[in-house]
Each structure stands twice: as C-alpha cells, then as structure tokens.
Design a protein around this motif. Structure first.
Motif, PDB file in Angstrom:
ATOM      1  N   ASP A  73       0.817  -1.220   0.000  1.00 36.96           N
ATOM      2  CA  ASP A  73       0.000   0.000   0.000  1.00 36.96           C
ATOM      3  C   ASP A  73       0.853   1.273   0.000  1.00 36.96           C
ATOM      4  O   ASP A  73       0.346   2.354  -0.284  1.00 36.96           O
ATOM      5  CB  ASP A  73      -0.940   0.036   1.213  1.00 36.96           C
ATOM      6  N   PHE A  74       2.128   1.153   0.305  1.00 39.86           N
ATOM      7  CA  PHE A  74       3.011   2.314   0.422  1.00 39.86           C
ATOM      8  C   PHE A  74       4.112   2.285  -0.635  1.00 39.86           C
ATOM      9  O   PHE A  74       5.120   2.964  -0.512  1.00 39.86           O
ATOM     10  CB  PHE A  74       3.628   2.353   1.826  1.00 39.86           C
ATOM     11  N   GLY A  75       3.942   1.469  -1.662  1.00 39.18           N
ATOM     12  CA  GLY A  75       4.944   1.317  -2.710  1.00 39.18           C
ATOM     13  C   GLY A  75       5.408  -0.130  -2.776  1.00 39.18           C
ATOM     14  O   GLY A  75       4.942  -0.986  -2.025  1.00 39.18           O
ATOM     15  N   ASP A  76       6.338  -0.392  -3.670  1.00 37.69           N
ATOM     16  CA  ASP A  76       6.843  -1.753  -3.884  1.00 37.69           C
ATOM     17  C   ASP A  76       7.653  -2.208  -2.678  1.00 37.69           C
ATOM     18  O   ASP A  76       8.721  -1.665  -2.393  1.00 37.69           O
ATOM     19  CB  ASP A  76       7.699  -1.791  -5.143  1.00 37.69           C
ATOM     20  N   ALA A  77       7.155  -3.220  -1.983  1.00 39.33           N
ATOM     21  CA  ALA A  77       7.830  -3.717  -0.779  1.00 39.33           C
ATOM     22  C   ALA A  77       9.215  -4.258  -1.073  1.00 39.33           C
ATOM     23  O   ALA A  77      10.092  -4.261  -0.213  1.00 39.33           O
ATOM     24  CB  ALA A  77       6.980  -4.805  -0.116  1.00 39.33           C
ATOM     25  N   HIS A  78       9.431  -4.707  -2.321  1.00 41.53           N
ATOM     26  CA  HIS A  78      10.733  -5.281  -2.679  1.00 41.53           C
ATOM     27  C   HIS A  78      11.626  -4.289  -3.419  1.00 41.53           C
ATOM     28  O   HIS A  78      12.704  -4.649  -3.891  1.00 41.53           O
ATOM     29  CB  HIS A  78      10.525  -6.565  -3.491  1.00 41.53           C
ATOM     30  N   GLY A  79      11.192  -3.043  -3.494  1.00 45.72           N
ATOM     31  CA  GLY A  79      12.015  -1.995  -4.094  1.00 45.72           C
ATOM     32  C   GLY A  79      13.202  -1.666  -3.192  1.00 45.72           C
ATOM     33  O   GLY A  79      13.304  -2.139  -2.051  1.00 45.72           O
ATOM     34  N   GLU A  80      14.090  -0.828  -3.668  1.00 47.55           N
ATOM     35  CA  GLU A  80      15.326  -0.499  -2.934  1.00 47.55           C
ATOM     36  C   GLU A  80      15.066  -0.018  -1.505  1.00 47.55           C
ATOM     37  O   GLU A  80      15.768  -0.391  -0.576  1.00 47.55           O
ATOM     38  CB  GLU A  80      16.108   0.576  -3.698  1.00 47.55           C
ATOM     39  N   HIS A  81      14.051   0.810  -1.331  1.00 41.19           N
ATOM     40  CA  HIS A  81      13.731   1.335   0.002  1.00 41.19           C
ATOM     41  C   HIS A  81      12.412   0.768   0.526  1.00 41.19           C
ATOM     42  O   HIS A  81      11.820   1.319   1.461  1.00 41.19           O
ATOM     43  CB  HIS A  81      13.665   2.861  -0.034  1.00 41.19           C
ATOM     44  N   GLY A  82      11.944  -0.328  -0.075  1.00 41.66           N
ATOM     45  CA  GLY A  82      10.682  -0.944   0.325  1.00 41.66           C
ATOM     46  C   GLY A  82      10.792  -1.619   1.680  1.00 41.66           C
ATOM     47  O   GLY A  82      11.883  -1.816   2.234  1.00 41.66           O
ATOM     48  N   PHE A  83       9.656  -1.995   2.215  1.00 42.41           N
ATOM     49  CA  PHE A  83       9.587  -2.553   3.572  1.00 42.41           C
ATOM     50  C   PHE A  83      10.342  -3.864   3.739  1.00 42.41           C
ATOM     51  O   PHE A  83      10.712  -4.227   4.853  1.00 42.41           O
ATOM     52  CB  PHE A  83       8.136  -2.739   3.997  1.00 42.41           C
ATOM     53  N   CYS A  84      10.578  -4.599   2.666  1.00 47.16           N
ATOM     54  CA  CYS A  84      11.343  -5.849   2.787  1.00 47.16           C
ATOM     55  C   CYS A  84      12.846  -5.585   2.857  1.00 47.16           C
ATOM     56  O   CYS A  84      13.610  -6.451   3.285  1.00 47.16           O
ATOM     57  CB  CYS A  84      11.028  -6.788   1.628  1.00 47.16           C
TER      58      CYS A  84
END
Length: 113
Positions: A73-84
C-alpha cells in the motif's frame, strides 16, 4: 452421608467440565494514538514467523503484524527502500487486539538526512 458425598463429587465434575469448555475471553485492546513506530516487513526485517511478506510495526519493542493496510500500500515492498529491504518510521493510530495491530491510520514519516 452418601448423598452428601455424591453431591460434592457431582459438583466437582460440573465445575471441571465448565472450566474446560468455557470460551477464552478476548484480550482487551490496547489503543495506540499517533505513536511513532518502526514499520517494515515482519518476516524480512523483524524476523517474525509468517507465511509471506507481511506489513508489521514495532510498538514499545514488540512486533505486530498489521491488519487494515497491506505491505504494498506504500509502494513496492521489494524496491530499494521498500519494507522488505528497509525499516521506516511511521505515525500510527489503531489498536492491538489478539497480538495484531488493527490500523486505523498509518502515516509514513520522512527520512531525516
């Protein structure tokens, strides 16, 4: 005398049966209002056990999976600064119920440079 003993034994069985079948009381909710917390993927960043990447918050040192908002919900979780890949800060309002955070509002906070 036998009747008294019978009634006492019967009473013990009734009490024991009710204790085993009585439903557990739900935990009382802890209300959280505009508290700044860590937010990230529970599995990837907070080492929580789960089935998949799932949004979690850390409140007062304890991690809780989030209901009401998804990890993407806040952007791609697996992106560079994502939650993962990173822990962020957020201001949250909601309740902790049965070891889960029921989100009413989550506001991501800007990273201070």
């Amino acid at each position: 005398m036998k009747k008294i003993i019978f009634v006492l034994v019967l009473g013990v069985f009734v009490v024991a049966a009710n204790a085993q079948t009585a439903p557990k009381k739900a935990e009382s909710a802890k209300v959280i209002t505009k508290q700044t917390v860590d937010i990230a993927c529970g599995e990837c960043q907070f080492k929580m056990k789960g089935k998949d990447c799932e949004l979690a918050v850390k409140i007062d040192g304890k991690s809780y999976f989030v209901d009401g908002k998804g990890i993407d919900d806040f952007g791609d979780a697996h992106g560079e600064h994502g939650f993962c890949n990173a822990v962020s800060k957020a201001e949250v309002t909601g309740e902790i119920v049965n070891n889960r955070f029921k989100a009413k509002e989550i506001k991501l906070l800007a990273v201070k440079k």
